[in-house]
Design a protein around this motif. Sequence first.
Motif, PDB file in Angstrom:
ATOM      1  N   LEU A  85       0.416  -1.044   0.365  1.00  0.00           N
ATOM      2  CA  LEU A  85       0.015  -0.060   0.246  1.00  0.00           C
ATOM      3  C   LEU A  85       0.524   1.307  -0.155  1.00  0.00           C
ATOM      4  O   LEU A  85       0.212   1.902  -1.344  1.00  0.00           O
ATOM      5  N   VAL A  86       1.877   1.051   0.823  1.00  0.00           N
ATOM      6  CA  VAL A  86       2.590   2.411   0.889  1.00  0.00           C
ATOM      7  C   VAL A  86       3.834   2.437  -0.442  1.00  0.00           C
ATOM      8  O   VAL A  86       4.231   4.133  -1.230  1.00  0.00           O
ATOM      9  N   ALA A  87       4.106   1.743  -0.626  1.00  0.00           N
ATOM     10  CA  ALA A  87       4.444   1.321  -2.442  1.00  0.00           C
ATOM     11  C   ALA A  87       3.314   2.001  -3.436  1.00  0.00           C
ATOM     12  O   ALA A  87       4.848   3.195  -4.186  1.00  0.00           O
ATOM     13  N   LEU A  88       2.687   2.180  -3.245  1.00  0.00           N
ATOM     14  CA  LEU A  88       1.113   2.072  -4.165  1.00  0.00           C
ATOM     15  C   LEU A  88       1.172   4.112  -3.783  1.00  0.00           C
ATOM     16  O   LEU A  88       1.056   4.652  -5.122  1.00  0.00           O
ATOM     17  N   LEU A  89       0.610   4.308  -2.668  1.00  0.00           N
ATOM     18  CA  LEU A  89       0.601   5.865  -2.113  1.00  0.00           C
ATOM     19  C   LEU A  89       2.298   6.666  -2.846  1.00  0.00           C
ATOM     20  O   LEU A  89       1.749   7.576  -3.108  1.00  0.00           O
ATOM     21  N   ALA A  90       3.251   5.346  -2.930  1.00  0.00           N
ATOM     22  CA  ALA A  90       4.596   7.380  -2.459  1.00  0.00           C
ATOM     23  C   ALA A  90       4.931   6.840  -4.344  1.00  0.00           C
ATOM     24  O   ALA A  90       5.303   7.629  -4.260  1.00  0.00           O
ATOM     25  N   PHE A  91       4.941   5.612  -5.050  1.00  0.00           N
ATOM     26  CA  PHE A  91       5.634   6.183  -6.050  1.00  0.00           C
ATOM     27  C   PHE A  91       4.749   4.889  -7.221  1.00  0.00           C
ATOM     28  O   PHE A  91       5.305   4.929  -8.516  1.00  0.00           O
ATOM     29  N   GLU A  92       3.844   4.895  -7.003  1.00  0.00           N
ATOM     30  CA  GLU A  92       2.443   5.043  -7.862  1.00  0.00           C
ATOM     31  C   GLU A  92       1.944   6.488  -8.148  1.00  0.00           C
ATOM     32  O   GLU A  92       0.955   6.979  -9.076  1.00  0.00           O
ATOM     33  N   GLY A  93       1.847   7.147  -6.833  1.00  0.00           N
ATOM     34  CA  GLY A  93       0.641   8.743  -6.724  1.00  0.00           C
ATOM     35  C   GLY A  93       1.891   9.780  -6.455  1.00  0.00           C
ATOM     36  O   GLY A  93       1.861  10.448  -7.583  1.00  0.00           O
ATOM     37  N   ASN A 107       7.361   5.811  -9.627  1.00  0.00           N
ATOM     38  CA  ASN A 107       8.275   5.185 -10.258  1.00  0.00           C
ATOM     39  C   ASN A 107       8.191   3.684 -10.499  1.00  0.00           C
ATOM     40  O   ASN A 107       8.045   3.220  -8.484  1.00  0.00           O
ATOM     41  N   ALA A 108       7.720   3.192 -10.875  1.00  0.00           N
ATOM     42  CA  ALA A 108       7.562   1.580 -11.287  1.00  0.00           C
ATOM     43  C   ALA A 108       8.937   1.481 -10.749  1.00  0.00           C
ATOM     44  O   ALA A 108       8.436   0.040  -9.880  1.00  0.00           O
ATOM     45  N   ARG A 109       9.941   1.381 -10.593  1.00  0.00           N
ATOM     46  CA  ARG A 109      10.969   0.329 -10.231  1.00  0.00           C
ATOM     47  C   ARG A 109      11.111   0.420  -8.738  1.00  0.00           C
ATOM     48  O   ARG A 109      11.414  -0.633  -8.052  1.00  0.00           O
ATOM     49  N   LEU A 110      11.109   1.597  -8.426  1.00  0.00           N
ATOM     50  CA  LEU A 110      10.730   1.292  -6.825  1.00  0.00           C
ATOM     51  C   LEU A 110       9.396   0.772  -6.411  1.00  0.00           C
ATOM     52  O   LEU A 110       9.663   0.085  -5.252  1.00  0.00           O
ATOM     53  N   THR A 115       7.262  -3.126  -3.091  1.00  0.00           N
ATOM     54  CA  THR A 115       6.590  -4.926  -3.129  1.00  0.00           C
ATOM     55  C   THR A 115       7.214  -6.083  -3.158  1.00  0.00           C
ATOM     56  O   THR A 115       6.722  -6.581  -2.064  1.00  0.00           O
ATOM     57  N   ALA A 116       8.447  -6.074  -3.437  1.00  0.00           N
ATOM     58  CA  ALA A 116       8.886  -7.849  -3.427  1.00  0.00           C
ATOM     59  C   ALA A 116       9.771  -7.464  -2.309  1.00  0.00           C
ATOM     60  O   ALA A 116       9.592  -8.518  -1.117  1.00  0.00           O
ATOM     61  N   PHE A 117       9.328  -6.327  -1.151  1.00  0.00           N
ATOM     62  CA  PHE A 117      10.294  -6.331   0.246  1.00  0.00           C
ATOM     63  C   PHE A 117       8.888  -6.757   0.917  1.00  0.00           C
ATOM     64  O   PHE A 117       9.068  -8.250   2.243  1.00  0.00           O
ATOM     65  N   GLY A 118       8.025  -5.797   0.861  1.00  0.00           N
ATOM     66  CA  GLY A 118       6.753  -7.230   1.177  1.00  0.00           C
ATOM     67  C   GLY A 118       6.530  -8.944   1.594  1.00  0.00           C
ATOM     68  O   GLY A 118       6.477  -9.197   2.376  1.00  0.00           O
ATOM     69  N   GLN A 119       7.293  -9.367   0.216  1.00  0.00           N
ATOM     70  CA  GLN A 119       6.833 -10.880  -0.220  1.00  0.00           C
ATOM     71  C   GLN A 119       7.798 -11.110   0.819  1.00  0.00           C
ATOM     72  O   GLN A 119       8.427 -12.277   1.119  1.00  0.00           O
TER      73      GLN A 119
END
Length: 399
Positions: free
Chosen positions: A111-119, A123-126, A131-135
């Motif tokens: 969720l943080v990845a979406l808010l920070a690096f999608e919104g 930055n698609a890479r970050l 998200t991979a770190f969450g996994q």
Amino acid sequence: MPDSSLFPLDIPTLAFSRGLMQIMLAGLLVYVGRRHEQGAGARLWAAGFLLNGISLFLFSITAHGIWDTVCVVGNHLALGAGSACLLLGFWAFGRQRAQPWLAALVVVIPLVALLAFEGAWPNARLRVLTTAFGQLVFLLALQASLRRPPRHEIEHIYRRLRVLALVYAAVLVWAYAVVANVLPTSSRLDIGYHLAIFSVASLLFMLSLAVTCLALQFALLAARNEDLAMVDWLTGLLNRRGFFRAIAHGDTGRADAERIGSVVVLDIDHFKRINDQHGHAAGDRVLQAVADRLRELASPSDLVARMGGEEFCVAMPGARREHAFARAEAILAHCRNTTVPAADGRAIRFTVSAGVCEASPTLSIDDALAQADAAMYAAKREGRDRAMAAHDLEHDARA
């Protein structure tokens, strides 16, 4: 140009196939666990595989440029929620205390990845790396949850799954380290090659995880069925087979005398008369009442069994003869003061006779039971509703 022909794999199509497989496995888990004693774990696993399958469907759609933003958001959130459900499933199956904060963390990271690096800062890479770190957090939490299996019969399954989770975590770190440019790619192989390997590894891991979840359900069901074969259906105590199996699975590093301590054999007085006068249903209630008294007076380390008919046995690890004899007297007193209702409303009173034997380094469990049994029959000959020790019989015989 990098030569991607070395690994000619359509990753979106593979993701779609993986998603379909996981949804099918979710249905199978629901079917297997619907009547299982620990079905809550199976339902959570099923929810986890279903959400992971939805995540993969959305990824395959995103790869073709359809509903891009909506699918990216759904993909990340479904992935995090699915991983959280899998964790909750293993905690429920293993009867471990749930760690809600850890399950929430697995959802919050994408969720943080979406808010920070999608919104905020596209930055698609970050976004992918976060998200991979969450996994990775999910895999490490899964590995930790497998340290204590709920039963020893499934310990080997837990051990293999722990190894599998660690191997897959290593593959995940390797694949996304390349995406982060931490590891160099070959001059002939592009990043897609590494992600294709990761996609295949992910497919194999999730398939193995689903098969393991099914194996755990069946293994636990088999263990429960074995338990039922060791328990007397009427009283809920160990039966004769269960008693000797429990003795055999004790601490075999100690001598029988230390491991068994003392045994008390008990038999209901005039039980045939109770059945004849009040019926077998009343006799069953008397058996259950005796079992209840034995359970009430037993210590956590005692083995309590119905050996057959109206005969019961209590094995007391580490107990001396005096302690076992005092326990037998207490059991007799409790039974003497217990009444059982008959079909006609009358109260049935009953007594028991007991024999006590303390084990010794030269005395096997069979010999100890035989001597306690002989003492119990001597108590019946002396008038019933009393306890006698095998030691006293030997002393009288020598006198």
